[in-house]
Motif scaffolding. Structure first.
Motif, PDB file in Angstrom:
ATOM      1  N   GLY A  42      37.199 -59.678 -67.346  1.00 32.24           N
ATOM      2  CA  GLY A  42      37.309 -58.501 -68.194  1.00 32.24           C
ATOM      3  C   GLY A  42      35.992 -57.984 -68.724  1.00 32.24           C
ATOM      4  O   GLY A  42      35.975 -57.191 -69.680  1.00 32.24           O
ATOM      5  N   VAL A  43      34.871 -58.401 -68.117  1.00 36.16           N
ATOM      6  CA  VAL A  43      33.566 -57.901 -68.557  1.00 36.16           C
ATOM      7  C   VAL A  43      33.376 -56.488 -68.023  1.00 36.16           C
ATOM      8  O   VAL A  43      33.527 -56.241 -66.818  1.00 36.16           O
ATOM      9  N   ASP A  44      33.071 -55.542 -68.886  1.00 32.47           N
ATOM     10  CA  ASP A  44      32.920 -54.148 -68.497  1.00 32.47           C
ATOM     11  C   ASP A  44      31.818 -53.996 -67.443  1.00 32.47           C
ATOM     12  O   ASP A  44      30.760 -54.607 -67.531  1.00 32.47           O
ATOM     13  N   GLY A  45      32.090 -53.154 -66.449  1.00 31.21           N
ATOM     14  CA  GLY A  45      31.157 -52.980 -65.346  1.00 31.21           C
ATOM     15  C   GLY A  45      29.782 -52.491 -65.763  1.00 31.21           C
ATOM     16  O   GLY A  45      28.785 -52.792 -65.106  1.00 31.21           O
ATOM     17  N   SER A  46      29.706 -51.753 -66.862  1.00 31.33           N
ATOM     18  CA  SER A  46      28.424 -51.189 -67.280  1.00 31.33           C
ATOM     19  C   SER A  46      27.471 -52.225 -67.866  1.00 31.33           C
ATOM     20  O   SER A  46      26.270 -51.966 -68.009  1.00 31.33           O
ATOM     21  N   ILE A  47      27.991 -53.424 -68.206  1.00 35.52           N
ATOM     22  CA  ILE A  47      27.115 -54.456 -68.771  1.00 35.52           C
ATOM     23  C   ILE A  47      27.238 -55.784 -68.013  1.00 35.52           C
ATOM     24  O   ILE A  47      26.731 -56.807 -68.484  1.00 35.52           O
ATOM     25  N   GLN A  48      27.878 -55.772 -66.843  1.00 41.23           N
ATOM     26  CA  GLN A  48      28.042 -57.026 -66.097  1.00 41.23           C
ATOM     27  C   GLN A  48      26.708 -57.664 -65.738  1.00 41.23           C
ATOM     28  O   GLN A  48      26.543 -58.886 -65.839  1.00 41.23           O
ATOM     29  N   MET A  49      25.755 -56.864 -65.309  1.00 39.17           N
ATOM     30  CA  MET A  49      24.466 -57.426 -64.906  1.00 39.17           C
ATOM     31  C   MET A  49      23.708 -57.958 -66.111  1.00 39.17           C
ATOM     32  O   MET A  49      23.088 -59.023 -66.040  1.00 39.17           O
ATOM     33  N   GLN A  50      23.731 -57.222 -67.216  1.00 42.83           N
ATOM     34  CA  GLN A  50      23.067 -57.724 -68.428  1.00 42.83           C
ATOM     35  C   GLN A  50      23.686 -59.042 -68.886  1.00 42.83           C
ATOM     36  O   GLN A  50      22.967 -59.968 -69.290  1.00 42.83           O
ATOM     37  N   MET A  51      25.022 -59.138 -68.828  1.00 42.05           N
ATOM     38  CA  MET A  51      25.697 -60.368 -69.227  1.00 42.05           C
ATOM     39  C   MET A  51      25.340 -61.520 -68.295  1.00 42.05           C
ATOM     40  O   MET A  51      25.141 -62.656 -68.738  1.00 42.05           O
ATOM     41  N   ALA A  52      25.241 -61.227 -66.995  1.00 39.14           N
ATOM     42  CA  ALA A  52      24.885 -62.271 -66.031  1.00 39.14           C
ATOM     43  C   ALA A  52      23.458 -62.752 -66.252  1.00 39.14           C
ATOM     44  O   ALA A  52      23.182 -63.964 -66.238  1.00 39.14           O
ATOM     45  N   LEU A  53      22.541 -61.815 -66.464  1.00 42.04           N
ATOM     46  CA  LEU A  53      21.140 -62.184 -66.677  1.00 42.04           C
ATOM     47  C   LEU A  53      20.956 -62.955 -67.983  1.00 42.04           C
ATOM     48  O   LEU A  53      20.250 -63.970 -68.036  1.00 42.04           O
ATOM     49  N   GLY A  54      21.588 -62.469 -69.054  1.00 42.86           N
ATOM     50  CA  GLY A  54      21.455 -63.136 -70.346  1.00 42.86           C
ATOM     51  C   GLY A  54      22.069 -64.521 -70.350  1.00 42.86           C
ATOM     52  O   GLY A  54      21.494 -65.474 -70.881  1.00 42.86           O
ATOM     53  N   THR A  55      23.246 -64.662 -69.731  1.00 45.76           N
ATOM     54  CA  THR A  55      23.904 -65.966 -69.671  1.00 45.76           C
ATOM     55  C   THR A  55      23.107 -66.934 -68.817  1.00 45.76           C
ATOM     56  O   THR A  55      22.940 -68.112 -69.162  1.00 45.76           O
ATOM     57  N   SER A  56      22.593 -66.445 -67.690  1.00 44.15           N
ATOM     58  CA  SER A  56      21.758 -67.286 -66.825  1.00 44.15           C
ATOM     59  C   SER A  56      20.531 -67.787 -67.572  1.00 44.15           C
ATOM     60  O   SER A  56      20.184 -68.972 -67.515  1.00 44.15           O
ATOM     61  N   MET A  57      19.874 -66.879 -68.294  1.00 45.09           N
ATOM     62  CA  MET A  57      18.668 -67.262 -69.035  1.00 45.09           C
ATOM     63  C   MET A  57      18.981 -68.317 -70.089  1.00 45.09           C
ATOM     64  O   MET A  57      18.200 -69.256 -70.292  1.00 45.09           O
ATOM     65  N   ALA A  58      20.126 -68.196 -70.751  1.00 46.01           N
ATOM     66  CA  ALA A  58      20.499 -69.167 -71.778  1.00 46.01           C
ATOM     67  C   ALA A  58      20.743 -70.550 -71.174  1.00 46.01           C
ATOM     68  O   ALA A  58      20.357 -71.572 -71.751  1.00 46.01           O
ATOM     69  N   THR A  59      21.362 -70.593 -70.001  1.00 42.86           N
ATOM     70  CA  THR A  59      21.619 -71.900 -69.373  1.00 42.86           C
ATOM     71  C   THR A  59      20.334 -72.576 -68.933  1.00 42.86           C
ATOM     72  O   THR A  59      20.250 -73.814 -68.903  1.00 42.86           O
ATOM     73  N   ILE A  60      19.327 -71.777 -68.589  1.00 47.29           N
ATOM     74  CA  ILE A  60      18.064 -72.344 -68.104  1.00 47.29           C
ATOM     75  C   ILE A  60      17.382 -73.170 -69.183  1.00 47.29           C
ATOM     76  O   ILE A  60      16.632 -74.109 -68.876  1.00 47.29           O
ATOM     77  N   MET A  61      17.637 -72.864 -70.459  1.00 42.43           N
ATOM     78  CA  MET A  61      17.047 -73.677 -71.531  1.00 42.43           C
ATOM     79  C   MET A  61      17.385 -75.147 -71.344  1.00 42.43           C
ATOM     80  O   MET A  61      16.515 -76.025 -71.424  1.00 42.43           O
ATOM     81  N   PHE A  62      18.647 -75.426 -71.090  1.00 45.63           N
ATOM     82  CA  PHE A  62      19.088 -76.812 -70.984  1.00 45.63           C
ATOM     83  C   PHE A  62      18.749 -77.411 -69.624  1.00 45.63           C
ATOM     84  O   PHE A  62      18.393 -78.592 -69.526  1.00 45.63           O
ATOM     85  N   THR A  63      18.847 -76.595 -68.582  1.00 45.99           N
ATOM     86  CA  THR A  63      18.457 -77.070 -67.256  1.00 45.99           C
ATOM     87  C   THR A  63      16.979 -77.439 -67.242  1.00 45.99           C
ATOM     88  O   THR A  63      16.588 -78.469 -66.680  1.00 45.99           O
ATOM     89  N   ALA A  64      16.142 -76.597 -67.866  1.00 43.98           N
ATOM     90  CA  ALA A  64      14.705 -76.835 -67.883  1.00 43.98           C
ATOM     91  C   ALA A  64      14.367 -78.115 -68.650  1.00 43.98           C
ATOM     92  O   ALA A  64      13.502 -78.892 -68.221  1.00 43.98           O
ATOM     93  N   GLY A 204      29.087 -52.313 -78.204  1.00 38.68           N
ATOM     94  CA  GLY A 204      30.507 -52.025 -78.346  1.00 38.68           C
ATOM     95  C   GLY A 204      31.386 -52.521 -77.214  1.00 38.68           C
ATOM     96  O   GLY A 204      32.611 -52.596 -77.373  1.00 38.68           O
ATOM     97  N   LEU A 205      30.819 -52.856 -76.050  1.00 35.10           N
ATOM     98  CA  LEU A 205      31.615 -53.251 -74.894  1.00 35.10           C
ATOM     99  C   LEU A 205      31.583 -54.754 -74.621  1.00 35.10           C
ATOM    100  O   LEU A 205      32.082 -55.199 -73.589  1.00 35.10           O
ATOM    101  N   LEU A 206      31.016 -55.536 -75.529  1.00 35.39           N
ATOM    102  CA  LEU A 206      30.921 -56.979 -75.304  1.00 35.39           C
ATOM    103  C   LEU A 206      32.308 -57.612 -75.256  1.00 35.39           C
ATOM    104  O   LEU A 206      33.180 -57.283 -76.065  1.00 35.39           O
TER     105      LEU A 206
END
Length: 265
Positions: A42-64, A204-206
């Motif tokens: 249900g992630v809105d198409g207009s922010i799917q890439m931002q959500m993917a990039l932000g979530t990926s970056m957050a996971t890298i903290m722990f992976t790193a 508003g679309l989060l």
């Protein structure tokens, strides 16, 4: 819902192994997989890439953290290099994440596809910069850090695809390069996550359970698996033919890039 959690755990497992094995933060795998999964969440198409990039970056903290601890135990991290490049990394990554938060998703997908093709060709051709110089001075390291950080935030990675060639060019031994790249991924991830949370705050679309552009269910599932598999990847880096593995991974990246390109078109 159980299938979705299993997908997140699988992403994390693969990302952790890649972080330890190839010195990358796993974003090259996590970002496109999240883009494929998010429509069903249900992630809105207009922010799917931002959500993917932000979530990926957050996971890298722990992976790193998991990866750099494993490499540090083997004496493969040049902490003097990390300290010198970190200020530029932090500034470039944070500003890059803030910029990405305001870019159209279609642009971001296009940039990411181009980057995937670039990385896969680089791995297939196995073109390594000729090691013919030493590390630059403070100003040079700051500039390089800004560049690596900015690009990393733009494509949601830990910076290994950029920092590894740079350090190889500067005559650092390959295993040291991999370990140091894993350590550099931590300031990239911290600054990038801060930028994506700040840039997406109050949007508003989060979807529910989001912290800015970080989707917490995906973040938790990926982290749970990646912290367990990153040490395995670091161990394999010292025993497996990494160049062969890179070529296999390169073919997979080209398939992913083509699939994303078809989706854009």
């Amino acid at each position: 819902m159980i299938e979705t959690w299993l997908i997140y755990l699988l992403m994390g497992g693969v990302a952790g192994v890649l972080a330890g094995l190839l010195g990358i933060g796993g974003g090259l795998v996590v970002v496109p997989m999240l883009v494929f999964v998010f429509p069903g969440q249900g992630v809105d198409g207009s922010i799917q890439m931002q959500m993917a990039l932000g979530t990926s970056m957050a996971t890298i903290m722990f992976t790193a953290i998991s990866s750099l601890k494993a490499h540090h135990a083997r004496g493969a991290v040049r902490w003097d290099v990390v300290r010198r490049i970190a200020p530029g990394i932090v500034l470039g990554t944070f500003l890059g994440a803030m910029l990405v938060s305001r870019m159209p998703t279609s642009w971001l997908k296009g940039i990411f596809v181009i980057f995937l093709y670039y990385v896969s060709l680089q791995m297939l051709l196995n073109k390594k910069p000729k090691p013919n110089r030493t590390l630059p001075g403070p100003a040079g390291m700051f500039g390089v850090g800004c560049g690596i950080g900015g690009m990393s935030s733009l494509v949601g990675i830990g910076g290994g695809t950029l920092s590894v060639p740079f350090m190889t060019w500067c005559n650092l031994p390959f295993h040291t390069v991999i370990g140091t790249s894993a350590a550099i991924g931590l300031p990239i991830a911290v600054a990038g996550t801060a930028g994506y949370i700040t840039g997406g705050w109050g949007h508003g679309l989060l979807p529910p359970l989001s912290l800015g552009f970080v989707y917490l269910p995906a973040f938790l599932g990926i982290v749970a698996a990646s912290v367990l598999t990153a040490p395995l990847g670091a161990k394999l880096a010292h025993s497996l033919p990494v160049d062969r593995l890179k070529r296999v991974f390169a073919f997979l990246l080209m398939i992913v890039a083509t699939r994303m390109l078809m989706g854009i078109l």
